[in-house]
Design a protein around this motif. Sequence first.
Motif, PDB file in Angstrom:
ATOM      1  N   MET A 297       7.731   3.505 -14.479  1.00 57.40           N
ATOM      2  CA  MET A 297       6.746   2.910 -13.705  1.00 57.40           C
ATOM      3  C   MET A 297       5.208   3.397 -14.204  1.00 57.40           C
ATOM      4  N   PHE A 298       5.086   4.640 -14.127  1.00 56.30           N
ATOM      5  CA  PHE A 298       3.927   5.157 -14.556  1.00 56.30           C
ATOM      6  C   PHE A 298       4.088   6.641 -14.930  1.00 56.30           C
ATOM      7  N   ASN A 299       3.486   7.240 -15.798  1.00 56.23           N
ATOM      8  CA  ASN A 299       3.985   8.432 -16.256  1.00 56.23           C
ATOM      9  C   ASN A 299       2.975   9.432 -15.930  1.00 56.23           C
ATOM     10  N   ASP A 300       1.570   9.094 -15.907  1.00 51.54           N
ATOM     11  CA  ASP A 300       0.370   9.866 -15.602  1.00 51.54           C
ATOM     12  C   ASP A 300      -0.501   9.311 -14.426  1.00 51.54           C
ATOM     13  N   LYS A 301      -1.589  10.004 -14.439  1.00 49.91           N
ATOM     14  CA  LYS A 301      -2.675   9.765 -13.481  1.00 49.91           C
ATOM     15  C   LYS A 301      -3.229   8.134 -13.899  1.00 49.91           C
ATOM     16  N   GLU A 302      -3.700   8.275 -15.125  1.00 51.18           N
ATOM     17  CA  GLU A 302      -4.544   7.052 -15.697  1.00 51.18           C
ATOM     18  C   GLU A 302      -3.492   5.990 -15.695  1.00 51.18           C
ATOM     19  N   SER A 303      -2.372   5.989 -15.802  1.00 52.32           N
ATOM     20  CA  SER A 303      -1.578   4.631 -16.089  1.00 52.32           C
ATOM     21  C   SER A 303      -1.370   4.480 -14.637  1.00 52.32           C
ATOM     22  N   PHE A 304      -1.179   5.119 -13.854  1.00 52.47           N
ATOM     23  CA  PHE A 304      -1.249   4.672 -12.320  1.00 52.47           C
ATOM     24  C   PHE A 304      -2.166   4.003 -11.767  1.00 52.47           C
ATOM     25  N   LYS A 305      -3.240   4.591 -11.997  1.00 52.03           N
ATOM     26  CA  LYS A 305      -4.699   3.948 -11.629  1.00 52.03           C
ATOM     27  C   LYS A 305      -4.797   2.634 -12.224  1.00 52.03           C
ATOM     28  N   GLN A 306      -4.349   2.471 -13.471  1.00 52.63           N
ATOM     29  CA  GLN A 306      -4.500   0.980 -14.078  1.00 52.63           C
ATOM     30  C   GLN A 306      -3.566  -0.032 -13.518  1.00 52.63           C
ATOM     31  N   VAL A 307      -2.145   0.394 -13.195  1.00 51.49           N
ATOM     32  CA  VAL A 307      -1.230  -0.315 -12.439  1.00 51.49           C
ATOM     33  C   VAL A 307      -1.765  -0.734 -11.114  1.00 51.49           C
ATOM     34  N   PHE A 308      -2.139   0.174 -10.335  1.00 51.93           N
ATOM     35  CA  PHE A 308      -2.683   0.024  -8.777  1.00 51.93           C
ATOM     36  C   PHE A 308      -3.724  -0.881  -8.907  1.00 51.93           C
ATOM     37  N   ARG A 309      -4.773  -0.898  -9.726  1.00 53.99           N
ATOM     38  CA  ARG A 309      -6.065  -1.802  -9.586  1.00 53.99           C
ATOM     39  C   ARG A 309      -5.394  -3.051  -9.744  1.00 53.99           C
ATOM     40  N   GLU A 310      -4.652  -3.361 -11.043  1.00 56.02           N
ATOM     41  CA  GLU A 310      -4.208  -4.611 -11.401  1.00 56.02           C
ATOM     42  C   GLU A 310      -3.121  -5.225 -10.164  1.00 56.02           C
ATOM     43  N   THR A 311      -2.611  -4.472  -9.632  1.00 58.10           N
ATOM     44  CA  THR A 311      -1.491  -4.926  -8.414  1.00 58.10           C
ATOM     45  C   THR A 311      -2.474  -5.317  -7.375  1.00 58.10           C
ATOM     46  N   LEU A 312      -3.404  -4.547  -7.076  1.00 67.17           N
ATOM     47  CA  LEU A 312      -4.269  -4.608  -5.769  1.00 67.17           C
ATOM     48  C   LEU A 312      -5.004  -6.285  -6.112  1.00 67.17           C
ATOM     49  N   ILE A 313      -5.520  -6.329  -7.427  1.00 70.09           N
ATOM     50  CA  ILE A 313      -6.155  -7.708  -7.542  1.00 70.09           C
ATOM     51  C   ILE A 313      -5.059  -8.819  -7.312  1.00 70.09           C
ATOM     52  N   GLY A 314      -3.955  -8.798  -8.325  1.00 67.40           N
ATOM     53  CA  GLY A 314      -2.873  -9.658  -8.231  1.00 67.40           C
ATOM     54  C   GLY A 314      -2.383  -9.827  -6.930  1.00 67.40           C
ATOM     55  N   LYS A 315      -2.140  -9.064  -6.138  1.00 64.53           N
ATOM     56  CA  LYS A 315      -1.528  -9.503  -4.797  1.00 64.53           C
ATOM     57  C   LYS A 315      -2.496  -9.787  -3.616  1.00 64.53           C
ATOM     58  N   LEU A 316      -3.751  -9.347  -3.671  1.00 69.06           N
ATOM     59  CA  LEU A 316      -4.641  -9.347  -2.593  1.00 69.06           C
ATOM     60  C   LEU A 316      -5.834  -9.867  -3.011  1.00 69.06           C
ATOM     61  N   GLY A 317      -6.065 -10.236  -4.312  1.00 63.04           N
ATOM     62  CA  GLY A 317      -7.267 -10.752  -4.781  1.00 63.04           C
ATOM     63  C   GLY A 317      -8.487 -10.146  -4.406  1.00 63.04           C
ATOM     64  N   LYS A 318      -8.294  -8.908  -4.150  1.00 60.97           N
ATOM     65  CA  LYS A 318      -9.373  -7.863  -3.798  1.00 60.97           C
ATOM     66  C   LYS A 318      -9.807  -7.059  -4.755  1.00 60.97           C
ATOM     67  N   PRO A 319     -11.198  -6.965  -5.060  1.00 64.56           N
ATOM     68  CA  PRO A 319     -11.558  -5.531  -6.020  1.00 64.56           C
ATOM     69  C   PRO A 319     -11.623  -4.231  -5.257  1.00 64.56           C
ATOM     70  N   LEU A 320     -11.330  -3.162  -5.991  1.00 65.36           N
ATOM     71  CA  LEU A 320     -10.978  -2.116  -5.391  1.00 65.36           C
ATOM     72  C   LEU A 320     -12.085  -1.527  -4.618  1.00 65.36           C
ATOM     73  N   GLU A 321     -13.240  -1.895  -4.410  1.00 62.36           N
ATOM     74  CA  GLU A 321     -14.189  -1.490  -3.499  1.00 62.36           C
ATOM     75  C   GLU A 321     -14.200  -2.056  -2.278  1.00 62.36           C
ATOM     76  N   GLU A 322     -13.394  -3.137  -2.101  1.00 59.78           N
ATOM     77  CA  GLU A 322     -13.142  -3.863  -0.858  1.00 59.78           C
ATOM     78  C   GLU A 322     -11.983  -3.536  -0.225  1.00 59.78           C
ATOM     79  N   ALA A 323     -11.046  -2.595  -0.759  1.00 60.91           N
ATOM     80  CA  ALA A 323      -9.880  -2.422  -0.195  1.00 60.91           C
ATOM     81  C   ALA A 323      -9.790  -1.378   1.012  1.00 60.91           C
TER      82      ALA A 323
END
Length: 810
Positions: A1-27
């Motif tokens: 899934m993700f092994n460290d903090k940086e990979s988590f942040k990357q996956v989270f940002r990509e999923t947020l945009i892909g699922k909700l079409g929102k940038p992080l700043e608007e979440a």
Amino acid sequence: MFNDKESFKQVFRETLIGKLGKPLEEASNADVYKILGNMIRENAGKNWAETNQKYKVDKDKQVYYFSMEFLIGRLLGNNLLNMGVLEVVREGLADLGFCLQDIEEEESDAGLGNGGLGRLAACFLDSLASLQYAGHGCGIRYKYGLFEQKIVDGYQVELPDYWLQNDNVWEVRREDKQVEVRFWGAIETREENGRLVFDHTQYEAVRAVPYDVPIIGADRRHVNTLRNWSAESITQPSRTFGSFAGTDYHKFLEYKRSVESISEFLYPDDSQYEGKLLRLKQQYFLCSAGLQSILRTYNKLALPIELLPDKVALHINDTHPTLLIPELMRILMDVHGLGWDEAWSITTRMVSYTNHTILSEALEKWPIQMVRELLPRIFLIIEEINARFCGELMSRYPGDQNRIEQMAIIHEDQVRMAHLAIVASHSVNGVAALHTEILMKREMRLFNEMYPHRFNNKTNGITHRRWLLHANPDLANLINQSIGTRWVSHPQEMIGLIKYCEDASFQEQVASIKRQNKLRLAEYIYSKHSVHVDPDSIFDVQVKRLHAYKRQLLNILHILHLYNQIKDNPSMDMVPRTFIFGAKAAPSYHLAKRIIKLINTVAEVVNKDPDVKGKIRIFFLENYSVSLAEKIIPAADISEQISTASKEASGTGNMKFMMNGALTVGTMDGANVEMHEMVGDNNMFLFGLRAEQVMDYYQHGGYHARDIYNGDSRVKEVLDQLIKPGPICCHATEFESIFHSLLDNNDEFFVLKDFASYVETHVEIDRAYRNRQEWLKKSIINIGHSGKFSSDNTISRYAAEIWNISPVRL
């Protein structure tokens, strides 16, 4: 899934945009919860599928735990913990500008349970998965939980608990796994190939659709299933009721409402016939849907039906799912064509039953006419089971009609569900040593004489992952630093903490953690009540379902007595106390609701009185839930476990408080007895009648509550305050029902009898708290011994001694 903090942040940002079409700043926090929950569930999906495939390929024996309640609470934090990514996610979210604690608050507590019964079931599911057993939950997907409790002018007000309002990210709808459940109708018999065949005709069909929730084990790879069933109408109106207009359409709407009501509410009010009928519908709906699904899974193994008990164990959590016994008989005989004796042999080898109570109102009975009309084929089977059982009784005990009447499954126009569960199970267990002893020697003595090897004890347990690792991470970290981390998978090794009980440095660290937890709870209380709480006061806590036998009344009467003492002597020397209550009363339980009003009335008077000068503060925290318990329990100094001896089957709150370092003030009841065996007189505060004394009073009489009222000026003073005009009694009849329950009804639960002993014990608590080192020593001893009460230990015993299952290595 993700092994460290940086990979988590990357996956989270990509999923947020892909699922909700929102940038992080608007979440929003709600967006973050939704995305994070979906990420965890989807990533658990691979292991979920592999776990199920492993069971199928290896044909492992699986246990199915049937319960009307699964009080699973919030799952986000617990799942992050079990998947081993809690700290990675916490730190990653912080870098992204979010607080994990705030995100967890976005999750609704699942409205799938009420109290200890449902919380036990949830702990068991966690332990089954964490210990790698093939074990699943079978429940109902209630649209609304018990109710959302609001306190208005001191009274409990019930609002709908629409916990699914914002969807449930953890569940997966399995429409392809739906089954049909049938109610009402008639049974027609015919002969076919020399055997009698039963045809169910003119029935009302209900569609049962499962929603599956992954139960992630502590090894993250092992994922079991909680399958909750939703009731839905079987077809479109045009297919069943003809046109969309006129009578046919109105019939369909009536049918649809009737169907959807089955999974609409947890515990509908059964004070009227319609409510009773709905509860019976719910119970059969769960049993029929669950069994059909289980047998469909078994059929895919391509094994003969005779091997079913070798591959499937069915467990009944209290009497509510007892109808799975006649339903299994129906399927085996009417669908698979087995004879009675073959079907009975399979059923009794598969089914085991946990009894959770000795209270007569909780030993379910159903009117014969209701069962016969709603479930015509099921009633015929119950009738046959009863006839054969009574025939066996007549053979064993000829002429003993009284025994037969006491043990019969059907008697005086009632179907006794506990009797049916005992007769058709290969194992019947109580949930604490004292409870099991009472069952065997008193409540179920005749059954124990007939089936001497059937009864056994399995003391309840709690999952230390949620109630220590997740709810109190600072204490868990201290334990790790002191004895290593092996206790996490072997909780009984917490006993290693005992060697630190007199270590001054360790004591101070425990004290510091407790104070931080108290500060957090004080902040929460201030947010709700706008009253400051002294973190150096004793946090004295009673949180549990509101019932007369649990004796919240004894607690508040003692507080009222303390208040009277302070009014008489405002300068009296006492350690400040913060009394905290949390409880829901059943909507139709009028006495319990009056006790809530009394607690809030006393709180309002005491908290505003300048004479008290902070010596006492009282708070009733509304809408008690699992997530609220996670805030309260780590902060408690005193755990009130004060039920009338012999009435509490076990208790699990007592174990949670013990694990978090609170000291117990309690009666010798339920699991308190076993806690006392471990920690001794010096490390808990015992008071009151013993179980044998209570039972002797019930059997022989001799207790007169009015004698105590007339002989103890303290008792007379607090009771008179309930009915005489003054700050507590503003309306003459407001607390009359409480007063009369104690005196005119002769104090059924011995509140007044135990009052003096309870008062003396609290004086002892005040003295003990002043000796800081001794108090911390007692606290550490309790924490060290609490590992025995992990549900991992309990489940291991169920697995080996009842279900005959072994861990499945992935």
